[in-house]
Design a protein around this motif. Structure first.
Motif, PDB file in Angstrom:
ATOM      1  N   ASP A   3     -28.144 -46.336 -39.248  1.00  0.00           N
ATOM      2  CA  ASP A   3     -27.026 -45.908 -40.082  1.00  0.00           C
ATOM      3  C   ASP A   3     -26.698 -47.002 -41.098  1.00  0.00           C
ATOM      4  N   TYR A   4     -26.483 -46.594 -42.358  1.00  0.00           N
ATOM      5  CA  TYR A   4     -26.233 -47.559 -43.423  1.00  0.00           C
ATOM      6  C   TYR A   4     -24.943 -48.350 -43.174  1.00  0.00           C
ATOM      7  N   TYR A   5     -23.900 -47.698 -42.679  1.00  0.00           N
ATOM      8  CA  TYR A   5     -22.649 -48.402 -42.401  1.00  0.00           C
ATOM      9  C   TYR A   5     -22.857 -49.441 -41.297  1.00  0.00           C
ATOM     10  N   GLU A   6     -23.692 -49.071 -40.300  1.00  0.00           N
ATOM     11  CA  GLU A   6     -23.988 -49.993 -39.215  1.00  0.00           C
ATOM     12  C   GLU A   6     -24.765 -51.201 -39.727  1.00  0.00           C
ATOM     13  N   VAL A  10     -19.773 -52.239 -41.650  1.00  0.00           N
ATOM     14  CA  VAL A  10     -18.487 -51.792 -42.190  1.00  0.00           C
ATOM     15  C   VAL A  10     -18.161 -50.415 -41.624  1.00  0.00           C
ATOM     16  N   SER A  11     -16.895 -50.041 -41.732  1.00  0.00           N
ATOM     17  CA  SER A  11     -16.489 -48.716 -41.274  1.00  0.00           C
ATOM     18  C   SER A  11     -16.747 -47.685 -42.358  1.00  0.00           C
ATOM     19  N   ARG A  12     -16.752 -46.408 -41.994  1.00  0.00           N
ATOM     20  CA  ARG A  12     -17.020 -45.355 -42.970  1.00  0.00           C
ATOM     21  C   ARG A  12     -15.902 -45.226 -44.004  1.00  0.00           C
ATOM     22  N   SER A  21     -18.197 -57.236 -50.250  1.00  0.00           N
ATOM     23  CA  SER A  21     -18.065 -58.486 -49.511  1.00  0.00           C
ATOM     24  C   SER A  21     -19.070 -58.556 -48.361  1.00  0.00           C
ATOM     25  N   ALA A  22     -19.215 -57.438 -47.641  1.00  0.00           N
ATOM     26  CA  ALA A  22     -20.166 -57.405 -46.525  1.00  0.00           C
ATOM     27  C   ALA A  22     -21.596 -57.575 -47.033  1.00  0.00           C
ATOM     28  N   PHE A  23     -21.910 -56.911 -48.128  1.00  0.00           N
ATOM     29  CA  PHE A  23     -23.259 -57.016 -48.695  1.00  0.00           C
ATOM     30  C   PHE A  23     -23.572 -58.438 -49.138  1.00  0.00           C
ATOM     31  N   LYS A  46     -34.415 -56.224 -47.110  1.00  0.00           N
ATOM     32  CA  LYS A  46     -34.745 -54.963 -47.766  1.00  0.00           C
ATOM     33  C   LYS A  46     -33.865 -53.839 -47.229  1.00  0.00           C
ATOM     34  N   GLU A  47     -33.618 -53.848 -45.914  1.00  0.00           N
ATOM     35  CA  GLU A  47     -32.783 -52.834 -45.279  1.00  0.00           C
ATOM     36  C   GLU A  47     -31.337 -52.926 -45.779  1.00  0.00           C
ATOM     37  N   ILE A  48     -30.837 -54.145 -45.933  1.00  0.00           N
ATOM     38  CA  ILE A  48     -29.479 -54.358 -46.429  1.00  0.00           C
ATOM     39  C   ILE A  48     -29.349 -53.850 -47.862  1.00  0.00           C
ATOM     40  N   ASN A  49     -30.347 -54.152 -48.698  1.00  0.00           N
ATOM     41  CA  ASN A  49     -30.322 -53.701 -50.083  1.00  0.00           C
ATOM     42  C   ASN A  49     -30.322 -52.181 -50.175  1.00  0.00           C
ATOM     43  N   GLU A  50     -31.137 -51.555 -49.348  1.00  0.00           N
ATOM     44  CA  GLU A  50     -31.215 -50.098 -49.352  1.00  0.00           C
ATOM     45  C   GLU A  50     -29.868 -49.479 -48.975  1.00  0.00           C
ATOM     46  N   ALA A  51     -29.221 -50.027 -47.958  1.00  0.00           N
ATOM     47  CA  ALA A  51     -27.932 -49.498 -47.527  1.00  0.00           C
ATOM     48  C   ALA A  51     -26.883 -49.663 -48.619  1.00  0.00           C
ATOM     49  N   TYR A  52     -26.864 -50.805 -49.253  1.00  0.00           N
ATOM     50  CA  TYR A  52     -25.859 -51.044 -50.286  1.00  0.00           C
ATOM     51  C   TYR A  52     -26.093 -50.194 -51.524  1.00  0.00           C
ATOM     52  N   SER A  53     -27.370 -49.999 -51.907  1.00  0.00           N
ATOM     53  CA  SER A  53     -27.671 -49.210 -53.096  1.00  0.00           C
ATOM     54  C   SER A  53     -27.183 -47.783 -52.954  1.00  0.00           C
ATOM     55  N   VAL A  54     -27.136 -47.275 -51.722  1.00  0.00           N
ATOM     56  CA  VAL A  54     -26.656 -45.912 -51.489  1.00  0.00           C
ATOM     57  C   VAL A  54     -25.129 -45.897 -51.397  1.00  0.00           C
ATOM     58  N   LEU A  55     -24.553 -46.765 -50.587  1.00  0.00           N
ATOM     59  CA  LEU A  55     -23.119 -46.721 -50.334  1.00  0.00           C
ATOM     60  C   LEU A  55     -22.293 -47.215 -51.522  1.00  0.00           C
TER      61      LEU A  55
END
Length: 382
Positions: A3-6, A10-12, A21-23, A46-55
């Protein structure tokens, strides 16, 4: 797939600031350059970047919240595809203040650029602050070279386009799974090369000279005031606009007056006889005309029986306001002066006066003596 939030921790319901800030924290921690090229760190990065690019994208985040990964893994998405996001844009937005040139933040451009702002510390007198003044200052500033007209090249020649960056001033290099953009090392980011430099500016296009400026100080300025002179700073590069000049004012302490906002405070000695009988004394002021006589003195009426510390307020005789027509007051504090070096006759008269004066003439002394007697009686039990 996690899960990207996980992934970002951060929370949803988190807001944009918490997400960014988390990123930032995780990206700095797992950046490949900080982990010696560790493959595990690179995968996590790479996983962190992918999650941030979406959220960080409102539309993609809404789709992800409703449909999960299926909502963002369309033709432009796909795992590891960052949803079509440009990694340089992401890092410029989030890390522009940290990495600077590495991710495109604070880029130097080969075109015109604005000149630097300058600071000048200027001391003025209280009289100048009161009435305003015209002062002359000499400021060292970068000026466009007149010989080469700012090109940096010897007159009759021109700079050539840098072959390494094609005049862009930037070069890209691949590092891991993304590319890094830096200032061109050959031309220093200018996009041009001066092969035959101007002898006066040595290829810089600018020379530093002393400039003489006439500056108007407005009436009513206070210590610490700042004045901005637009376009009086350093010259811009490649025809860019000049920077600004900022004057920081400090008012020299005055030997007679102290300033309290718009009020002027002044302590004036008063002869003992005038303080006792009342009368007129002269007090200094800053302005001539109707406010005082031609010698910048004002007449102050001292009330009968005035004591040290009593103040006389003269309305409208203080500092002018910088932003309105208001004026402060001149506050005169009286200091009753005891005569010295008395003659024998003067001492005789003073003793006679002392014998004649009673409690009615010295009410404060009588009150103090009464309090002192009660204090002594309490201490001694008498």
């Amino acid at each position: 797939m996690r899960d990207y939030y996980e992934i970002l921790g951060v929370s949803r319901g988190c807001d944009e600031a918490a997400l960014k800030s988390a990123f930032r924290k995780l990206a700095m921690e797992h950046h490949p350059d900080r982990n010696g090229g560790c493959e595990e760190a690179a995968g996590r990065f790479k996983e962190i970047n992918e999650a941030y690019s979406v959220l960080s994208d409102a539309k993609k985040r809404a789709a992800y919240d409703q449909f999960g990964h299926a909502g963002v893994n369309g033709p432009q998405g796909g795992p590891g595809g960052f949803g079509g996001a440009d990694m340089n844009d992401i890092f410029s937005e989030v890390f522009g203040d940290v990495f600077g040139d590495m991710f495109g933040g604070r880029q130097r451009r080969s075109g015109p650029s604005r000149g630097q702002d300058l600071r000048y510390d200027l001391e003025i007198t209280l009289e100048q602050a009161y009435a305003g003044a015209e002062v002359e200052i000499v400021v060292p500033a970068a000026m466009t070279c007149e010989s080469c007209e700012g090109s940096g090249a010897k007159p009759g020649t021109s700079p050539t386009v840098c072959g390494s960056c094609g005049g862009a001033g930037r070069v890209r290099a691949s590092q891991g799974f993304f590319s890094i953009e830096r200032a061109c090392p050959r031309c220093g980011g200018s996009g041009r090369l001066v092969l035959d430099p101007c002898k006066d500016c040595h290829g810089h296009g600018q020379v530093r000279k002393q400039r003489t400026l006439q500056v108007r100080i407005p009436a009513g300025v206070d210590d610490g005031a700042r004045i901005r002179l637009a376009g009086e700073g350093d010259a811009g590069a490649h025809g860019g606009p000049r920077g600004d000049l900022y004057l920081f004012l400090s008012v020299i302490p005055h030997e007679l007056f102290e300033r309290d906002g718009l009020d002027l405070l002044c302590t004036v000695p008063v002869p003992m006889t005038v303080a006792a009988l009342g009368g007129d004394i002269e007090a200094p002021c800053l302005m001539g005309g109707e406010n005082c006589d031609g010698n910048c003195k004002m007449t102050v009426k001292v009330p009968e029986g005035a004591q040290t510390g009593r103040t006389v307020r003269l309305k409208g005789k203080g500092m002018p306001s910088l932003r309105s027509r208001d004026r402060g007051d001149l506050v005169v504090e009286l200091f009753v002066e005891t005569p010295t070096k008395l003659t024998a006759r003067q001492k005789e008269l003073m003793r006679e006066l002392a014998d004649l004066c009673g409690e009615q003439q010295n009410p404060k002394s009588a009150s103090f003596i009464g309090k002192a007697k009660r204090f002594w009686e309490d201490v001694t039990g008498g």
